[in-house]
Scaffold this active site. Structure first.
Site, PDB file in Angstrom:
ATOM      1  CB  THR A   1      14.062   4.247  13.122  1.00  0.00           C
ATOM      2  OG1 THR A   1      14.530   5.597  13.650  1.00  0.00           O
ATOM      3  CG2 THR A   1      15.262   3.185  13.498  1.00  0.00           C
TER       4      THR A   1
ATOM      5  CG  HIS B   1       1.522  -9.384   3.956  1.00  0.00           C
ATOM      6  ND1 HIS B   1       0.402  -9.894   3.910  1.00  0.00           N
ATOM      7  CD2 HIS B   1       1.500  -8.208   3.501  1.00  0.00           C
ATOM      8  CE1 HIS B   1      -0.511  -9.106   3.241  1.00  0.00           C
ATOM      9  NE2 HIS B   1       0.096  -8.153   3.123  1.00  0.00           N
TER      10      HIS B   1
ATOM     11  CB  THR C   1      -0.943   0.196   1.295  1.00  0.00           C
ATOM     12  OG1 THR C   1      -1.805  -1.134   1.158  1.00  0.00           O
ATOM     13  CG2 THR C   1      -1.826   1.176   1.353  1.00  0.00           C
TER      14      THR C   1
ATOM     15  CB  CYS D   1      -9.358  -4.321   0.802  1.00  0.00           C
ATOM     16  SG  CYS D   1      -7.656  -4.587   0.885  1.00  0.00           S
TER      17      CYS D   1
ATOM     18  CB  SER E   1       3.399  -6.774  -0.314  1.00  0.00           C
ATOM     19  OG  SER E   1       3.083  -6.995   1.023  1.00  0.00           O
TER      20      SER E   1
ATOM     21  CD  GLN F   1      -1.878 -11.034  -4.836  1.00  0.00           C
ATOM     22  OE1 GLN F   1      -1.639 -12.155  -4.744  1.00  0.00           O
ATOM     23  NE2 GLN F   1      -2.510 -10.619  -3.951  1.00  0.00           N
TER      24      GLN F   1
HETATM   25  N1  PLP Z   1      -1.545  -4.454  -4.163  1.00  0.00           N
HETATM   26  C1  PLP Z   1      -2.191  -5.793  -4.418  1.00  0.00           C
HETATM   27  C2  PLP Z   1      -2.303  -6.147  -5.784  1.00  0.00           C
HETATM   28  C3  PLP Z   1      -2.466  -6.648  -3.375  1.00  0.00           C
HETATM   29  O1  PLP Z   1      -3.238  -7.723  -3.393  1.00  0.00           O
HETATM   30  C4  PLP Z   1      -2.348  -6.091  -1.968  1.00  0.00           C
HETATM   31  C5  PLP Z   1      -2.917  -6.846  -0.724  1.00  0.00           C
HETATM   32  O2  PLP Z   1      -3.751  -7.318  -0.742  1.00  0.00           O
HETATM   33  C6  PLP Z   1      -1.655  -4.616  -1.771  1.00  0.00           C
HETATM   34  C7  PLP Z   1      -1.335  -3.939  -2.887  1.00  0.00           C
HETATM   35  C8  PLP Z   1      -1.643  -3.936  -0.438  1.00  0.00           C
HETATM   36  O3  PLP Z   1      -0.213  -4.697   0.207  1.00  0.00           O
HETATM   37  P1  PLP Z   1      -0.234  -4.473   1.676  1.00  0.00           P
HETATM   38  O4  PLP Z   1      -0.906  -5.463   2.146  1.00  0.00           O
HETATM   39  O5  PLP Z   1       1.514  -4.982   1.912  1.00  0.00           O
HETATM   40  O6  PLP Z   1      -0.138  -3.147   2.113  1.00  0.00           O
END
Ligand code: PLP
Length: 383
Positions: free
Chosen positions: A237, A201, A72, A325, A199, A179
């Site tokens: 930091t 995770h 994000t 989301c 990302s 993804q």
């Molecule tokens: N973009 C995509 C395509 C995602 O699938 C996600 C997470 O669901 C994000 C952005 C957001 O990533 P993060 O959870 O690391 O903020």
């Protein structure tokens, strides 16, 4: 109870080697990388080693990587950073209707600041036509943002061809590769992107750790201001433990990616074929071939996706209706609507996303549990 975790697009379990790599930096190796003494220098060293590992996964140079808090933030930084670095308020951005909210909401925010945007549609498989991107670009366009693969339906976008369009027009290209990084090959030069978001995770690393790749020479300003961390691009930091975890996940992702993808795609195909042959009134959403190896997004007629997921949860199966989301919203997914799927049909969506640890036994378990659940729900509320 038997269990099956099939929501890897939402998040992935951290690998044991990720957790092991992080542990010392959550405990005794806690130095601030800006400090001059040995404890701080140790953090500085591992920070730069981590940058090399992350860069290497995507074919970038280490100084093109800026660590962030995740996908994000990277998406926000790409869009706000490029437009705010431009002169005046005249900037225009092009994006697609199937982007993650991290992009679409940032675009809306930019519009409130006086910038302009064009949101390009997709076809019924969720794929954007590079020619539509070309048509949307105008003289004041500074940036296009097109995701690499869709988080809901798994369609992989023709990014290289979009990049050619952007190069020709002299427009920067950002891609949300959250993804794809770690799941399928991502090389910044082969794809021709100027920026990408990733990302931790989503690739078996920790939450709250991510990165943005910024090609050398790209005019982008930071959006978090303060200290000089990350060469002044992202103050604060550094999250050393998270960054070390992200780097360990990146190194692990690079090993055996192709064979892992093939194995996962084989299991995914078994799941899709099994469901299509045992439950009537089901379609596979997204592109039939050009899709992520781990994604099975199904449209199931005459049921609510949420109800299916709750019943699956009751037997230990984790699945989702779409993106994390939107799963609590009652509005049908913007991605499915953009693909032209009718709202009533969009409500019957169930997404299974497989991962490294997925086994054939888990797939067989879903194939055993899903048909009676759908049958029961249809009998309870015949639409
Ligand atoms: N973009 C995509 C395509 C995602 O699938 C996600 C997470 O669901 C994000 C952005 C957001 O990533 P993060 O959870 O690391 O903020």
């Amino acid at each position: 109870m038997r269990t099956a975790y099939l929501d890897h697009a939402a998040t992935t379990p951290p690998l044991p080697e990720v957790i092991e790599a992080m542990k010392p930096y959550l405990a005794e190796r806690f130095g601030n990388p800006s400090a001059l003494y040995a404890l701080g220098r140790d953090s500085r060293r591992v920070l730069e080693e981590s940058r090399e590992k992350v860069a290497s996964l995507i074919g970038a140079m280490p100084d093109e990587i800026v660590f962030t808090s995740g996908g994000t933030e990277s998406d926000n930084m790409a869009l706000l950073g490029v437009l705010l670095a431009g002169e005046g308020n005249g900037g225009h951005i092009v994006t697609t209707a199937v982007e993650h909210h991290a992009i679409l909401e940032t675009v809306r925010f930019l519009e409130r600041l006086g910038y302009r945007a064009t949101v390009v549609g997709v076809d019924s498989t969720g794929m954007v036509d590079p020619d539509d991107i070309r048509k949307a670009i105008r003289a004041e366009t500074v940036l296009a943002s097109v995701m690499h693969a869709n988080n809901e339906v798994g369609t992989v976008e023709p990014l290289r061809r979009v990049a050619d369009v952007c190069r020709e027009a002299g427009v920067y290209l950002h891609s949300d590769t959250v993804q794809t990084v770690g799941n399928i090959p991502v090389d910044v030069d082969e794809l021709g992107v100027d920026m990408l978001s990733m990302s931790g995770h989503k690739l078996y690393g920790p939450k709250g750790a991510g990165a943005i790749y910024v090609r050398r020479g790209t005019r982008v300003s930071g959006i978090i201001h303060g200290g000089e961390q990350e060469r002044g691009m992202r103050a604060g930091t550094e999250n050393i433990a998270g960054i070390v975890g992200l780097a360990a996940a990146a190194a692990a992702a690079a090993r055996g990616m192709e064979s892992r993808g093939e194995r996962i795609a084989g299991l995914r195909n078994r799941l899709v074929d099994g469901i299509l042959s045992s439950v009537e009134g089901v379609v596979l959403n997204g592109h039939p071939e050009v899709r992520l190896p781990n994604n099975a997004h199904l449209g199931i007629e005459r049921v609510e996706g949420e109800a299916v997921c709750l019943h699956l949860d009751a037997v230990g199966i984790c699945a989702s209706t779409g993106s994390a989301c939107t799963s609590e919203e009652l509005e049908p997914s913007h991605v499915l609507l953009a693909m032209g799927i009718a709202p009533l049909k969009a409500h019957g969506s169930v997404r299974f996303t497989l991962g490294r640890g997925t086994t054939l036994e888990e797939i067989e378990y879903v194939l055993q549990e899903l048909p009676p659940i759908v049958e029961r729900l249809r009998a309870m509320a015949p639409l």
